[in-house]
Design an enzyme around this catalytic site. Structure first.
Site, PDB file in Angstrom:
ATOM      1  N   GLU A  93       0.863  -1.187   0.000  1.00 20.72           N
ATOM      2  CA  GLU A  93       0.000   0.000   0.000  1.00 20.72           C
ATOM      3  C   GLU A  93       0.898   1.235   0.000  1.00 20.72           C
ATOM      4  OE1 GLU A  93       1.365   0.901   3.922  1.00 20.72           O
ATOM      5  OE2 GLU A  93       0.083   2.153   2.666  1.00 20.72           O
TER       6      GLU A  93
ATOM      7  N   GLY B  97      11.589  21.759   6.991  1.00 24.24           N
ATOM      8  CA  GLY B  97      10.958  22.031   8.287  1.00 24.24           C
ATOM      9  C   GLY B  97      11.622  21.200   9.363  1.00 24.24           C
TER      10      GLY B  97
ATOM     11  N   ARG C 246      -1.311   7.607   2.244  1.00 21.32           N
ATOM     12  CA  ARG C 246      -0.900   8.660   3.168  1.00 21.32           C
ATOM     13  C   ARG C 246      -2.006   8.878   4.177  1.00 21.32           C
ATOM     14  NH1 ARG C 246      -0.539  13.463  -0.684  1.00 21.32           N
ATOM     15  NH2 ARG C 246      -2.044  12.106  -1.719  1.00 21.32           N
ATOM     16  N   GLU C 247      -1.640   8.958   5.444  1.00 21.33           N
ATOM     17  CA  GLU C 247      -2.658   9.247   6.456  1.00 21.33           C
ATOM     18  C   GLU C 247      -3.245  10.621   6.158  1.00 21.33           C
ATOM     19  OE1 GLU C 247      -0.309   6.733   9.920  1.00 21.33           O
ATOM     20  OE2 GLU C 247      -1.532   8.462  10.487  1.00 21.33           O
TER      21      GLU C 247
ATOM     22  N   CYS D 152       5.252   5.267   9.295  1.00 17.36           N
ATOM     23  CA  CYS D 152       5.905   4.586   8.172  1.00 17.36           C
ATOM     24  C   CYS D 152       7.344   5.000   7.903  1.00 17.36           C
ATOM     25  CB  CYS D 152       5.060   4.749   6.912  1.00 17.36           C
ATOM     26  SG  CYS D 152       3.518   3.840   7.021  1.00 17.36           S
TER      27      CYS D 152
ATOM     28  N   PHE E 248       6.979  16.825  -1.796  1.00 17.41           N
ATOM     29  CA  PHE E 248       7.849  16.350  -0.717  1.00 17.41           C
ATOM     30  C   PHE E 248       9.166  17.105  -0.679  1.00 17.41           C
ATOM     31  CE2 PHE E 248       5.962  12.748   1.574  1.00 17.41           C
ATOM     32  CZ  PHE E 248       4.711  12.836   0.988  1.00 17.41           C
ATOM     33  N   LEU E 249       9.057  18.410  -0.901  1.00 17.82           N
ATOM     34  CA  LEU E 249      10.246  19.273  -0.877  1.00 17.82           C
ATOM     35  C   LEU E 249      10.019  20.426   0.107  1.00 17.82           C
ATOM     36  CD1 LEU E 249      12.781  18.742  -2.516  1.00 17.82           C
ATOM     37  CD2 LEU E 249      11.919  20.294  -4.288  1.00 17.82           C
TER      38      LEU E 249
ATOM     39  N   LYS F 186       1.484  15.075  11.413  1.00 17.61           N
ATOM     40  CA  LYS F 186       1.171  15.965  10.278  1.00 17.61           C
ATOM     41  C   LYS F 186      -0.295  16.328  10.378  1.00 17.61           C
ATOM     42  CE  LYS F 186      -0.212  12.600   6.880  1.00 17.61           C
ATOM     43  NZ  LYS F 186      -0.071  12.136   5.491  1.00 17.61           N
TER      44      LYS F 186
HETATM   45  C1  UDX Z   1       0.367  -1.611   9.346  1.00 12.75           C
HETATM   46  C2  UDX Z   1       1.850  -1.841   9.353  1.00 12.75           C
HETATM   47  O1  UDX Z   1       2.346  -1.414  10.577  1.00 12.75           O
HETATM   48  C3  UDX Z   1       2.536  -1.125   8.282  1.00 12.75           C
HETATM   49  O2  UDX Z   1       3.879  -1.485   8.204  1.00 12.75           O
HETATM   50  C4  UDX Z   1       1.950  -1.527   7.028  1.00 12.75           C
HETATM   51  O3  UDX Z   1       2.497  -0.744   6.048  1.00 12.75           O
HETATM   52  C5  UDX Z   1       0.495  -1.407   7.054  1.00 12.75           C
HETATM   53  O4  UDX Z   1      -0.150  -1.976   8.129  1.00 12.75           O
HETATM   54  P1  UDX Z   1      -1.056   0.204  10.455  1.00 12.75           P
HETATM   55  O5  UDX Z   1      -2.327  -0.140   9.779  1.00 12.75           O
HETATM   56  O6  UDX Z   1      -0.802   1.582  10.776  1.00 12.75           O
HETATM   57  O7  UDX Z   1       0.173  -0.292   9.600  1.00 12.75           O
HETATM   58  O8  UDX Z   1      -0.887  -0.796  11.714  1.00 12.75           O
HETATM   59  P2  UDX Z   1      -1.563  -0.794  13.098  1.00 12.75           P
HETATM   60  O9  UDX Z   1      -2.270   0.471  13.330  1.00 12.75           O
HETATM   61  O10 UDX Z   1      -0.525  -1.290  14.021  1.00 12.75           O
HETATM   62  O11 UDX Z   1      -2.720  -1.911  12.956  1.00 12.75           O
HETATM   63  C6  UDX Z   1      -2.489  -3.247  12.945  1.00 12.75           C
HETATM   64  C7  UDX Z   1      -3.779  -3.947  13.423  1.00 12.75           C
HETATM   65  O12 UDX Z   1      -3.564  -5.363  13.356  1.00 12.75           O
HETATM   66  C8  UDX Z   1      -4.149  -3.615  14.867  1.00 12.75           C
HETATM   67  O13 UDX Z   1      -5.478  -3.188  14.907  1.00 12.75           O
HETATM   68  C9  UDX Z   1      -3.984  -4.947  15.600  1.00 12.75           C
HETATM   69  O14 UDX Z   1      -4.938  -5.141  16.626  1.00 12.75           O
HETATM   70  C10 UDX Z   1      -4.187  -5.946  14.484  1.00 12.75           C
HETATM   71  N1  UDX Z   1      -3.574  -7.263  14.710  1.00 12.75           N
HETATM   72  C11 UDX Z   1      -2.275  -7.338  15.103  1.00 12.75           C
HETATM   73  C12 UDX Z   1      -4.356  -8.416  14.516  1.00 12.75           C
HETATM   74  O15 UDX Z   1      -5.531  -8.337  14.185  1.00 12.75           O
HETATM   75  N2  UDX Z   1      -3.776  -9.641  14.718  1.00 12.75           N
HETATM   76  C13 UDX Z   1      -2.476  -9.760  15.136  1.00 12.75           C
HETATM   77  O16 UDX Z   1      -2.013 -10.893  15.321  1.00 12.75           O
HETATM   78  C14 UDX Z   1      -1.699  -8.568  15.328  1.00 12.75           C
HETATM   79  C1  UDX Z   2       3.767   7.989   4.061  1.00 15.11           C
HETATM   80  C2  UDX Z   2       3.793   7.846   2.531  1.00 15.11           C
HETATM   81  O1  UDX Z   2       3.538   9.104   1.952  1.00 15.11           O
HETATM   82  C3  UDX Z   2       2.737   6.832   2.099  1.00 15.11           C
HETATM   83  O2  UDX Z   2       2.807   6.630   0.682  1.00 15.11           O
HETATM   84  C4  UDX Z   2       3.022   5.500   2.791  1.00 15.11           C
HETATM   85  O3  UDX Z   2       2.113   4.538   2.439  1.00 15.11           O
HETATM   86  C5  UDX Z   2       3.024   5.693   4.271  1.00 15.11           C
HETATM   87  O4  UDX Z   2       3.954   6.700   4.648  1.00 15.11           O
HETATM   88  P1  UDX Z   2       2.311   9.244   5.851  1.00 15.11           P
HETATM   89  O5  UDX Z   2       3.198   8.642   6.850  1.00 15.11           O
HETATM   90  O6  UDX Z   2       0.854   9.263   6.081  1.00 15.11           O
HETATM   91  O7  UDX Z   2       2.542   8.516   4.411  1.00 15.11           O
HETATM   92  O8  UDX Z   2       2.782  10.753   5.722  1.00 15.11           O
HETATM   93  P2  UDX Z   2       3.338  11.764   4.611  1.00 15.11           P
HETATM   94  O9  UDX Z   2       2.247  12.631   4.150  1.00 15.11           O
HETATM   95  O10 UDX Z   2       4.113  11.027   3.634  1.00 15.11           O
HETATM   96  O11 UDX Z   2       4.328  12.629   5.550  1.00 15.11           O
HETATM   97  C6  UDX Z   2       5.340  11.958   6.239  1.00 15.11           C
HETATM   98  C7  UDX Z   2       6.115  12.962   7.091  1.00 15.11           C
HETATM   99  O12 UDX Z   2       6.930  13.778   6.266  1.00 15.11           O
HETATM  100  C8  UDX Z   2       5.243  13.902   7.923  1.00 15.11           C
HETATM  101  O13 UDX Z   2       5.821  14.066   9.194  1.00 15.11           O
HETATM  102  C9  UDX Z   2       5.307  15.221   7.140  1.00 15.11           C
HETATM  103  O14 UDX Z   2       5.170  16.338   7.999  1.00 15.11           O
HETATM  104  C10 UDX Z   2       6.730  15.160   6.577  1.00 15.11           C
HETATM  105  N1  UDX Z   2       6.920  15.917   5.317  1.00 15.11           N
HETATM  106  C11 UDX Z   2       6.198  15.562   4.218  1.00 15.11           C
HETATM  107  C12 UDX Z   2       7.861  16.958   5.291  1.00 15.11           C
HETATM  108  O15 UDX Z   2       8.515  17.274   6.274  1.00 15.11           O
HETATM  109  N2  UDX Z   2       8.056  17.633   4.103  1.00 15.11           N
HETATM  110  C13 UDX Z   2       7.346  17.303   2.966  1.00 15.11           C
HETATM  111  O16 UDX Z   2       7.564  17.953   1.928  1.00 15.11           O
HETATM  112  C14 UDX Z   2       6.384  16.230   3.024  1.00 15.11           C
END
Ligand code: UDX
Ligand code: UDX
Length: 428
Positions: free
Chosen positions: A157, A259, A160-161, A266, A255-256, A326
Site C-alpha cells: 500500500e 521544516g 498517506r494518512e 511509516c 515532498f520538498l 502531520k
Molecule cells: C500496518 C503496518 O504497521 C505497516 O507497516 C503496514 O504498512 C500497514 O499496516 P497500520 O495499519 O498503521 O500499519 O498498523 P496498526 O495500526 O498497528 O494496525 C495493525 C492492526 O492489526 C491492529 O489493529 C492490531 O490489533 C491488528 N492485529 C495485530 C491483529 O488483528 N492480529 C495480530 O495478530 C496482530
Molecule cells: C507515508 C507515505 O507518503 C505513504 O505513501 C506511505 O504509504 C506511508 O507513509 P504518511 O506517513 O501518512 O505517508 O505521511 P506523509 O504525508 O508522507 O508525511 C510523512 C512525514 O513527512 C510527515 O511528518 C510530514 O510532515 C513530513 N513531510 C512531508 C515533510 O517534512 N516535508 C514534505 O515535503 C512532506
C-alpha cells in the site's frame, strides 16, 4: 469478490472499507474485540477524512462487517489481505511476529478449507518475507502446496494518512508481486476497474518497491532539510530554493517542504527496517543512514533557535501548536512534537500544547506531567505564554490573531505567523 482483511489498523480498515465501496463483500478481522465492536457500530478507530461515512454506508448495505473470528472470515472468503502491524523490533530491525502469527493461524485454517484461497501480504515487510517466511509457514501449517492449494502475493500500500481513501481509490500505480500467474490474475481481476498503471512483478521486488519509495521520499525530505540548514546560515529562504528546484521536472515540487523533519508510522520505521535488512547482507546504506541521522536532530533545531533568542528555558512558558505528526490525522507515532516536548520538559520549561485531533493520543504518550498542559482551543494555549513553536501546520493555526505580540519559532512555514513581534523559521 469475497475478501477478508486481517488487521484493521490504519491500512487494514481503509483497505477493507474501500474494497467494500468497490462492491466487494468484505470481512475485517482484528484480535482487538473493542476495535471490532466499534467498527460494527460504524465507529472508526482512527481519524481519517470520509472513512466513517463510507464505513456506515457499507455496514448498512451489509457488504462489510468485522469479526475477531479469523477462521470464519477465511472460510467465508476467497482472498485474505494481511495488514497487521510490522513495528520496529530490536535494534530497529523489522518485527514480523504479528505477520508470522497470523500466517500460522491462517495456515491451520487452510488445512481444513475446501478449495483454493489467495493470501496477500499488504503489511510493509522487508524483501524476502513473503516467499521465505509467509509462504513456507502456510505450506507447513496447511499441508498444502503453494500454487496448488493456495496462492500468495505481495501487494504494497502507498496510503498517506489523512488522504488514505483518495490514495486507495486514485493511486499512481498498483504493484502486484504474485508467486505465480494465478495469484497475479486474481488481483488483476480485483483491481480491474482502476485506471492507473498496474505493475506485475515478483514478491520480493514488490516488497522492495515499497521500501525504496518510502526511503526515497524520506531522503528527499532530509535532503531539503539539509539544504534548508545551509540556507538558514546564509539567510536564504529554503522555500524559495525548493520552489526553484521543484520547477525542474526531474525533481518535482512534491515532498520538498523543509521544516522539522518526517514522522509517522511509516517513514522512520521503514527506513530503519531496510537499513537493518541491508546490514543482514553486509551492506551499509550511506544515504539512508544520513537521512535518518539528520531527521533525528531536525526537530530540536526549534529549541536551539529559541534558546539562542532567550537563553535558558527553565521556568519559561512555551506554547506548542501541533502534536500530530502531520495535519489531517490524530496519529502521533514518531511525531516530532514528542521529541520537542520531551526536551523542553527536561530543560525545565512549562509547556502548553494544543492540537485539533491528537490530544487523546498526547495524553496516552505523556500521561500526567505538572509542567505540561493540553488545550482544545489554540487561543487559550497561546494566552499562556509569549513564546510559540509551530510544530504541525494545521489550518486551525493559520490565524494571525494567534501570533500578535508573540515570539514565534516556526517549524512548518505558517505564513500567518509573520505578524508576530518576532518571527523566525527553522530553515528560512
Ligand atoms: C500496518 C503496518 O504497521 C505497516 O507497516 C503496514 O504498512 C500497514 O499496516 P497500520 O495499519 O498503521 O500499519 O498498523 P496498526 O495500526 O498497528 O494496525 C495493525 C492492526 O492489526 C491492529 O489493529 C492490531 O490489533 C491488528 N492485529 C495485530 C491483529 O488483528 N492480529 C495480530 O495478530 C496482530
Ligand atoms: C507515508 C507515505 O507518503 C505513504 O505513501 C506511505 O504509504 C506511508 O507513509 P504518511 O506517513 O501518512 O505517508 O505521511 P506523509 O504525508 O508522507 O508525511 C510523512 C512525514 O513527512 C510527515 O511528518 C510530514 O510532515 C513530513 N513531510 C512531508 C515533510 O517534512 N516535508 C514534505 O515535503 C512532506
Amino acid at each position: 469478490m469475497k475478501i477478508s482483511v486481517i488487521g484493521t489498523g490504519y491500512v487494514g480498515l481503509v483497505t477493507g472499507v474501500c474494497f467494500a465501496e468497490l462492491g466487494n463483500e468484505v470481512i475485517c478481522v482484528d484480535v482487538d474485540k473493542e476495535m471490532v465492536d466499534k467498527i460494527n457500530s460504524s465507529i472508526t478507530t482512527i481519524y481519517e477524512d470520509g472513512l466513517e461515512e463510507m464505513l456506515k454506508k457499507h455496514m448498512t448495505r451489509g457488504n462489510l462487517r468485522a469479526t475477531t473470528d479469523l477462521r470464519e472470515a477465511v472460510e467465508k472468503t476467497d482472498v485474505s489481505f494481511i495488514s497487521v502491524g510490522t513495528p520496529s523490533g530490536l535494534m530497529d530491525y523489522i518485527d514480523l511476529k504479528y505477520v508470522e502469527k497470523v500466517t500460522r493461524d491462517i495456515g491451520k485454517i487452510l488445512k481444513d478449507k475446501e478449495g483454493y484461497h489467495l493470501m496477500v501480504v499488504k503489511s510493509t515487510v522487508v524483501p524476502g518475507t513473503t516467499e521465505h517466511s509467509v509462504l513456507p509457514i502456510l505450506e507447513r501449517y496447511s499441508g498444502k502446496k503453494a500454487g496448488k492449494g493456495f496462492g500468495v502475493a505481495m501487494n504494497p500500500e502507498f496510503l498517506r494518512e489523512g488522504k488514505a481513501i483518495e490514495d486507495f481509490m486514485n493511486p499512481d500505480r498498483i504493484v502486484i508481486g504474485g508467486i505465480d500467474e494465478k495469484s497475479t490474475d486474481i488481483l488483476l481481476e480485483l483491481y480491474k476497474d482502476f485506471k492507473c498503471q498496474i505493475m506485475k512483478t515478483n514478491p520480493k521486488t514488490a516488497e522492495m518497491i515499497k521500501y525504496a519509495t518510502n526511503s526515497f521520499l524520506a531522503t528527499k525530505i532530509s535532503f531539503i532539510n539539509d539544504i534548508g540548514n545551509i540556507c538558514k546560515q546564509l539567510d536564504i529562504d529554503a522555500y524559495e530554493v525548493a520552489k526553484g528546484m521543484g520547477m525542474d521536472s526531474r525533481i518535482s515540487p512534491k515532498f520538498l517542504n523543509p521544516g522539522i523533519g518526517f514522522g509517522g508510522s511509516c517513514f522512520p520505521k521503514d527506513v530503519k527496517a531496510i537499513v537493518g535488512k541491508a546490514k543482514e547482507v553486509y551492506y551499509k546504506p550511506a544515504i539512508l543512514n544520513a537521512a535518518l541521522e539528520l531527521n533525528e536532530l531536525q526537530p530540536l533545531k526549534l529549541i536551539e533557535l529559541l534558546e539562542r533568542n532567550i537563553g535558558f528555558l527553565k521556568g519559561v512558558d512555551i506554547t506548542i501548536l501541533g502534536l500530530a505528526f502531520k495535519p489531517g490525522t490524530d496519529d502521533m507515532r514518531e511525531a516530532p512534537s514528542i521529541k520537542i516536548i520531551t526536551s523542553l520538559l527536561m530543560k525545565g520549561a512549562r509547556v502548553h500544547a494544543t492540537d485539533p485531533k491528537a490530544l487523546n493520543e498526547a495524553r496516552k504518550i505523556f500521561g500526567e506531567h505538572e509542567r505540561l498542559k493540553l488545550y482544545d482551543d489554540p487561543m487559550e494555549a497561546v494566552k499562556k505564554s509569549k513564546y510559540i513553536m509551530i510544530v504541525t501546520e494545521w489550518d486551525e493555526f493559520k490565524r494571525e490573531e494567534l501570533y500578535k505580540g508573540k515570539v514565534v519559532i516556526d517549524g512548518r512555514r505558517v505564513d500567518e505567523a509573520k505578524v508576530a513581534e518576532y518571527y523566525e523559521g527553522v530553515c528560512w
